[in-house]
Design a protein around this motif. Structure first.
Motif, PDB file in Angstrom:
ATOM      1  N   HIS A  90     -14.329  20.186 148.100  1.00 41.82           N
ATOM      2  CA  HIS A  90     -14.643  21.600 148.333  1.00 41.82           C
ATOM      3  C   HIS A  90     -15.350  21.744 149.683  1.00 41.82           C
ATOM      4  CE1 HIS A  90     -13.585  22.470 144.168  1.00 41.82           C
ATOM      5  NE2 HIS A  90     -14.312  21.429 143.826  1.00 41.82           N
ATOM      6  N   PRO A  91     -14.622  21.720 150.779  1.00 41.17           N
ATOM      7  CA  PRO A  91     -15.255  21.769 152.100  1.00 41.17           C
ATOM      8  C   PRO A  91     -16.100  23.023 152.330  1.00 41.17           C
ATOM      9  CG  PRO A  91     -12.854  21.675 152.281  1.00 41.17           C
ATOM     10  CD  PRO A  91     -13.187  21.600 150.837  1.00 41.17           C
ATOM     11  N   GLU A  92     -15.819  24.086 151.569  1.00 41.63           N
ATOM     12  CA  GLU A  92     -16.627  25.303 151.733  1.00 41.63           C
ATOM     13  C   GLU A  92     -18.091  25.057 151.338  1.00 41.63           C
ATOM     14  OE1 GLU A  92     -14.549  25.466 147.722  1.00 41.63           O
ATOM     15  OE2 GLU A  92     -13.997  24.907 149.750  1.00 41.63           O
ATOM     16  N   PHE A  93     -18.348  24.133 150.403  1.00 44.08           N
ATOM     17  CA  PHE A  93     -19.730  23.785 150.056  1.00 44.08           C
ATOM     18  C   PHE A  93     -20.412  23.129 151.253  1.00 44.08           C
ATOM     19  CE2 PHE A  93     -18.238  23.221 145.423  1.00 44.08           C
ATOM     20  CZ  PHE A  93     -18.492  24.555 145.145  1.00 44.08           C
ATOM     21  N   ALA A  94     -19.691  22.254 151.925  1.00 44.12           N
ATOM     22  CA  ALA A  94     -20.238  21.584 153.108  1.00 44.12           C
ATOM     23  C   ALA A  94     -20.521  22.600 154.209  1.00 44.12           C
ATOM     24  CB  ALA A  94     -19.275  20.507 153.597  1.00 44.12           C
ATOM     25  N   ARG A  95     -19.599  23.554 154.400  1.00 46.47           N
ATOM     26  CA  ARG A  95     -19.814  24.565 155.440  1.00 46.47           C
ATOM     27  C   ARG A  95     -21.041  25.418 155.124  1.00 46.47           C
ATOM     28  NH1 ARG A  95     -14.235  24.916 155.048  1.00 46.47           N
ATOM     29  NH2 ARG A  95     -14.328  26.894 153.952  1.00 46.47           N
ATOM     30  N   LEU A  96     -21.203  25.774 153.866  1.00 51.51           N
ATOM     31  CA  LEU A  96     -22.369  26.567 153.473  1.00 51.51           C
ATOM     32  C   LEU A  96     -23.662  25.796 153.760  1.00 51.51           C
ATOM     33  CD1 LEU A  96     -22.713  29.395 152.178  1.00 51.51           C
ATOM     34  CD2 LEU A  96     -23.010  28.225 150.001  1.00 51.51           C
ATOM     35  N   ALA A  97     -23.678  24.512 153.435  1.00 49.35           N
ATOM     36  CA  ALA A  97     -24.861  23.679 153.702  1.00 49.35           C
ATOM     37  C   ALA A  97     -25.107  23.561 155.210  1.00 49.35           C
ATOM     38  CB  ALA A  97     -24.690  22.303 153.073  1.00 49.35           C
ATOM     39  N   THR A  98     -24.033  23.475 155.981  1.00 49.99           N
ATOM     40  CA  THR A  98     -24.182  23.387 157.436  1.00 49.99           C
ATOM     41  C   THR A  98     -24.783  24.665 157.994  1.00 49.99           C
ATOM     42  OG1 THR A  98     -22.353  21.842 157.619  1.00 49.99           O
ATOM     43  CG2 THR A  98     -22.937  23.062 159.617  1.00 49.99           C
ATOM     44  N   TRP A  99     -24.316  25.816 157.529  1.00 53.33           N
ATOM     45  CA  TRP A  99     -24.889  27.087 157.987  1.00 53.33           C
ATOM     46  C   TRP A  99     -26.364  27.166 157.608  1.00 53.33           C
ATOM     47  CZ3 TRP A  99     -22.739  29.345 161.735  1.00 53.33           C
ATOM     48  CH2 TRP A  99     -21.357  29.442 161.856  1.00 53.33           C
ATOM     49  N   PRO A 131     -40.441   7.767 155.798  1.00 49.85           N
ATOM     50  CA  PRO A 131     -41.098   8.657 154.839  1.00 49.85           C
ATOM     51  C   PRO A 131     -40.067   9.270 153.880  1.00 49.85           C
ATOM     52  CG  PRO A 131     -41.794   9.160 157.091  1.00 49.85           C
ATOM     53  CD  PRO A 131     -40.665   8.168 157.187  1.00 49.85           C
ATOM     54  N   ALA A 132     -40.510   9.638 152.699  1.00 49.16           N
ATOM     55  CA  ALA A 132     -39.626  10.165 151.651  1.00 49.16           C
ATOM     56  C   ALA A 132     -38.788  11.341 152.143  1.00 49.16           C
ATOM     57  CB  ALA A 132     -40.440  10.556 150.423  1.00 49.16           C
ATOM     58  N   GLU A 133     -39.382  12.251 152.917  1.00 45.43           N
ATOM     59  CA  GLU A 133     -38.638  13.408 153.422  1.00 45.43           C
ATOM     60  C   GLU A 133     -37.473  12.967 154.295  1.00 45.43           C
ATOM     61  OE1 GLU A 133     -41.914  12.922 153.767  1.00 45.43           O
ATOM     62  OE2 GLU A 133     -42.903  14.599 152.750  1.00 45.43           O
ATOM     63  N   GLN A 134     -37.717  11.947 155.139  1.00 45.32           N
ATOM     64  CA  GLN A 134     -36.656  11.452 156.016  1.00 45.32           C
ATOM     65  C   GLN A 134     -35.583  10.714 155.217  1.00 45.32           C
ATOM     66  OE1 GLN A 134     -38.380   9.214 159.233  1.00 45.32           O
ATOM     67  NE2 GLN A 134     -39.619  10.946 159.923  1.00 45.32           N
ATOM     68  N   VAL A 135     -35.987   9.977 154.186  1.00 44.25           N
ATOM     69  CA  VAL A 135     -34.997   9.290 153.349  1.00 44.25           C
ATOM     70  C   VAL A 135     -34.046  10.321 152.752  1.00 44.25           C
ATOM     71  CG1 VAL A 135     -34.647   7.952 151.221  1.00 44.25           C
ATOM     72  CG2 VAL A 135     -36.441   7.288 152.842  1.00 44.25           C
ATOM     73  N   LEU A 136     -34.594  11.403 152.197  1.00 45.59           N
ATOM     74  CA  LEU A 136     -33.733  12.427 151.602  1.00 45.59           C
ATOM     75  C   LEU A 136     -32.790  13.007 152.646  1.00 45.59           C
ATOM     76  CD1 LEU A 136     -32.824  14.184 149.253  1.00 45.59           C
ATOM     77  CD2 LEU A 136     -34.675  15.774 149.838  1.00 45.59           C
ATOM     78  N   GLN A 137     -33.296  13.358 153.817  1.00 44.40           N
ATOM     79  CA  GLN A 137     -32.444  13.948 154.854  1.00 44.40           C
ATOM     80  C   GLN A 137     -31.372  12.965 155.315  1.00 44.40           C
ATOM     81  OE1 GLN A 137     -32.290  17.173 155.775  1.00 44.40           O
ATOM     82  NE2 GLN A 137     -33.723  17.355 154.085  1.00 44.40           N
ATOM     83  N   LEU A 138     -31.715  11.693 155.413  1.00 43.23           N
ATOM     84  CA  LEU A 138     -30.727  10.684 155.805  1.00 43.23           C
ATOM     85  C   LEU A 138     -29.643  10.525 154.745  1.00 43.23           C
ATOM     86  CD1 LEU A 138     -33.146   8.084 157.396  1.00 43.23           C
ATOM     87  CD2 LEU A 138     -31.328   9.326 158.599  1.00 43.23           C
ATOM     88  N   VAL A 139     -30.036  10.500 153.481  1.00 47.72           N
ATOM     89  CA  VAL A 139     -29.049  10.396 152.388  1.00 47.72           C
ATOM     90  C   VAL A 139     -28.100  11.596 152.440  1.00 47.72           C
ATOM     91  CG1 VAL A 139     -28.766  10.488 149.875  1.00 47.72           C
ATOM     92  CG2 VAL A 139     -30.481   8.959 150.880  1.00 47.72           C
ATOM     93  N   LEU A 140     -28.648  12.797 152.606  1.00 49.71           N
ATOM     94  CA  LEU A 140     -27.811  14.000 152.667  1.00 49.71           C
ATOM     95  C   LEU A 140     -26.886  13.976 153.884  1.00 49.71           C
ATOM     96  CD1 LEU A 140     -30.485  16.685 151.671  1.00 49.71           C
ATOM     97  CD2 LEU A 140     -28.712  15.678 150.213  1.00 49.71           C
ATOM     98  N   ALA A 141     -27.403  13.508 155.022  1.00 48.07           N
ATOM     99  CA  ALA A 141     -26.593  13.459 156.240  1.00 48.07           C
ATOM    100  C   ALA A 141     -25.460  12.448 156.109  1.00 48.07           C
ATOM    101  CB  ALA A 141     -27.482  13.123 157.441  1.00 48.07           C
TER     102      ALA A 141
END
Length: 172
Positions: A90-99, A131-141
């Motif tokens: 569902h690429p539209e989910f990815a686009r929404l997250a990008t926006w 740090p935990a915040e960066q781990v989460l952002q890296l996993v999401l990226a």
């Protein structure tokens, strides 16, 4: 009967807003287009949601509830793989997250996930290199990096790469 009509109108507005926001982002979305797609007046859209920002928040909340990927701090590679699958299908989910990332200063709140990572780090189950915040952002990226890849490229290889990269990132 009126409650069902209101609920159907809200649903049509959310569905139309999802399409509009995924295509145009927050700044480019137009309440008039959303209302036209939802077959109601722009005034009614404003009555239900207040404005574009509130409607975007409602769409984000609706998407989060509909996709409901279980965040598992003890299996961050598996979580990243499932997120990758969702965004691939569902690429539209990815686009929404990008926006969301591009147009909002603060990311969507993931406080509970950050706290779970922090706790797992303190227990030695997840690496403390970042740090935990960066781990989460890296996993999401990492999970999102191939969201727009052509369907002809090897999905299985990309998914395994996502999982392996996250595994290497979080292993103690």
């Amino acid at each position: 009967m009126q409650d069902r009509d209101q609920e159907r109108t809200r649903r049509r507005l959310l569905d139309a807003a999802f399409v509009e926001f995924a295509a145009h982002g927050i700044a480019g979305a137009r309440m008039e287009r959303i209302a036209r797609i939802a077959r109601c007046s722009a005034g009614l859209a404003y009555n239900y949601y207040g404005g574009k920002d509130e409607l975007f928040d409602a769409v984000q909340s609706d998407v989060a509830g509909a996709t409901a990927l279980e965040f598992d701090v003890l299996d961050l590679p598996g979580y990243a793989g499932r997120l990758y699958d969702l965004q691939h299908q569902h690429p539209e989910f990815a686009r929404l997250a990008t926006w969301q990332r591009l147009e909002r200063r603060s990311p969507a709140s993931r406080t509970a996930d950050v706290e779970a990572i922090r706790s797992a780090q303190e227990s030695g189950l997840v690496s403390s290199r970042f740090p935990a915040e960066q781990v989460l952002q890296l996993v999401l990226a990492v999970a999102s990096m191939w969201a727009a890849a052509p369907s002809s490229s090897d999905h299985g290889v990309r998914r395994r790469t996502v999982e392996d990269a996250v595994r290497r990132l979080v292993e103690p």
